[in-house]
Design an enzyme around this catalytic site. Structure first.
Site, PDB file in Angstrom:
ATOM      1  N   ASN A 110       1.109  -1.151  -0.119  1.00  0.00           N
ATOM      2  CA  ASN A 110      -0.098   0.008   0.081  1.00  0.00           C
ATOM      3  C   ASN A 110       0.885   1.198  -0.049  1.00  0.00           C
ATOM      4  OD1 ASN A 110      -2.253   1.588   0.333  1.00  0.00           O
ATOM      5  ND2 ASN A 110      -1.757   1.617   2.717  1.00  0.00           N
ATOM      6  N   SER A 139       4.889   6.799   2.371  1.00  0.00           N
ATOM      7  CA  SER A 139       5.386   5.475   2.713  1.00  0.00           C
ATOM      8  C   SER A 139       4.881   4.292   1.912  1.00  0.00           C
ATOM      9  CB  SER A 139       5.011   5.057   4.042  1.00  0.00           C
ATOM     10  OG  SER A 139       5.532   6.085   5.235  1.00  0.00           O
TER      11      SER A 139
HETATM   12  C1  GAR Z   1      -2.695   9.031  -2.761  1.00  0.00           C
HETATM   13  O1  GAR Z   1      -2.211  10.160  -2.322  1.00  0.00           O
HETATM   14  C2  GAR Z   1      -2.386   7.764  -1.805  1.00  0.00           C
HETATM   15  O2  GAR Z   1      -1.485   7.896  -1.075  1.00  0.00           O
HETATM   16  C3  GAR Z   1      -3.944   7.917  -0.852  1.00  0.00           C
HETATM   17  O3  GAR Z   1      -4.749   8.417  -1.850  1.00  0.00           O
HETATM   18  C4  GAR Z   1      -3.968   9.107  -2.992  1.00  0.00           C
HETATM   19  C5  GAR Z   1      -4.636   8.317  -4.063  1.00  0.00           C
HETATM   20  O4  GAR Z   1      -4.301   9.105  -5.278  1.00  0.00           O
HETATM   21  N1  GAR Z   1      -4.041   6.882  -0.275  1.00  0.00           N
HETATM   22  C6  GAR Z   1      -4.438   6.814   1.219  1.00  0.00           C
HETATM   23  O5  GAR Z   1      -4.751   7.716   1.720  1.00  0.00           O
HETATM   24  C7  GAR Z   1      -4.579   5.505   1.698  1.00  0.00           C
HETATM   25  N2  GAR Z   1      -4.743   5.182   2.921  1.00  0.00           N
HETATM   26  P1  GAR Z   1      -4.599   8.336  -6.538  1.00  0.00           P
HETATM   27  O6  GAR Z   1      -5.664   7.710  -6.870  1.00  0.00           O
HETATM   28  O7  GAR Z   1      -4.124   9.503  -7.610  1.00  0.00           O
HETATM   29  O8  GAR Z   1      -3.238   7.460  -6.567  1.00  0.00           O
END
Ligand code: GAR
Length: 314
Positions: A110, A139
């Protein structure tokens, strides 16, 4: 690295999918050790699905209205039919049920927009700003049943600027995420393919059989039944042949020839062992560990004393 030897990765998304895109485009670079075999989503309208489709990556959108258990059963089914070995969560906003995590133990990763263990869960950037942190970041970690808690595979720090808002900070952290995720995933899949990691998996399968003991013979790790006959050798570049494989006993030359005929990419006639009906099974690329386990077990049953063989039946 050619397709076929690359690790098969499925990506789970819930929305935009920019991290999925970063993984996908990195996978197209020469020598990237993984390929994206599926992009799946719990949300049919996730924008990332459209991008994946346009890039000719197979997609799966879970039907709307499923209960949690049904949703994860459907995702699991889609992942398995894609032949995925690893699952990368990329903005997948659902908490995974423990049985799903257990079924893919050590194979789900993740990306999280904070420097874990700080700020597990949601609103990471807002919380970092409220805490007046000077450094934020992201992370990548292995997923365990506890939320945002598994072993960390990599992190990138991002400076907080004066006047940052959660959105402005999120935008810069996202750039760092796109650098980090492909690298951390590549490192993980490579780690899984080292001779040590492969031997460890063979060891787990062989040692689970009654009376199994590990030994070393002709410089190879091998497994025998209670001080007696060998049933499995682990060979790594033996006599410079460049092959990483197990060598297991078959019922004889007929079965040996049949196996090679059925799947000449996986099976081969090993030097020295070949004439006595042993078979080599390559542990390269996407290894079918269930099949390796079956081969080791059938070799074991060819030489295990009756008393032990009966033990295994019960
Ligand atoms: C990203 O910033 C990811 O790190 C976060 O959601 C966003 C998704 O963006 N994930 C979380 O918060 C998981 N707990 P993306 O759909 O453009 O990759």
């Amino acid at each position: 690295m050619s397709t076929g030897t690359k690790a098969r990765v499925a990506v789970l998304i819930s929305g935009r999918g920019s991290n999925m895109a970063a993984l996908l485009y990195a996978s197209r670079l020469t020598d990237c050790p993984y390929e994206i075999v599926l992009v799946a989503s719990d949300k049919g309208h996730a924008a990332g699905l459209k991008l994946a489709e346009a890039e000719a990556v197979p997609i799966f959108a879970a039907p709307a209205g499923l209960k949690k258990a049904e949703l994860f059963a459907a995702l699991d089914q889609a992942l398995r039919s894609s032949g995925a070995e690893f699952v990368a969560l990329a903005g997948f906003m659902r908490i995974l049920p423990p049985d799903f995590v257990a079924a893919w133990e050590g194979r789900i990763v993740n990306i999280h927009p904070s420097l874990l263990p700080r700020y597990k869960g949601l609103d990471t950037h807002k919380r970092a700003l409220e805490a007046k942190d000077l450094i934020a970041g992201c992370s990548v970690h292995v997923v365990t049943p506890e939320l945002d808690d598994g072993p960390i595979l990599g992190q990138v720090e991002v400076a907080v600027l004066p006047g940052d808002t959660p959105d402005s900070l999120a935008a810069r952290v996202l750039i760092a995420e796109h650098q980090l995720y492909p690298r951390a995933l590549a490192d993980l899949v490579m780690r899984d393919r080292t001779p040590e990691a492969l031997l460890q998996r063979v060891r787990e399968l062989a040692m689970a059989l009654p009376g199994a003991e590990e030994a070393v013979s002709h410089g190879m790790s091998c497994f025998r039944v209670q001080g007696g006959k060998m049933f499995c050798y682990f060979t790594e570049d033996h006599h410079g042949d460049g092959i990483i494989a197990i060598i297991a006993k078959t019922s004889g030359p007929d079965e040996q020839a049949q196996l090679i005929d059925q799947d000449p990419d996986a099976y081969y006639r090993p030097a020295y062992f070949g004439p006595s009906g042993w078979i080599g099974m390559r542990l390269e690329g996407a290894v079918d560990w269930e099949r390796v386990g079956d081969r080791i077990a059938s070799s074991w049953s060819l030489i295990a004393p009756r008393k032990l063989a009966m033990l295994r039946e019960f």
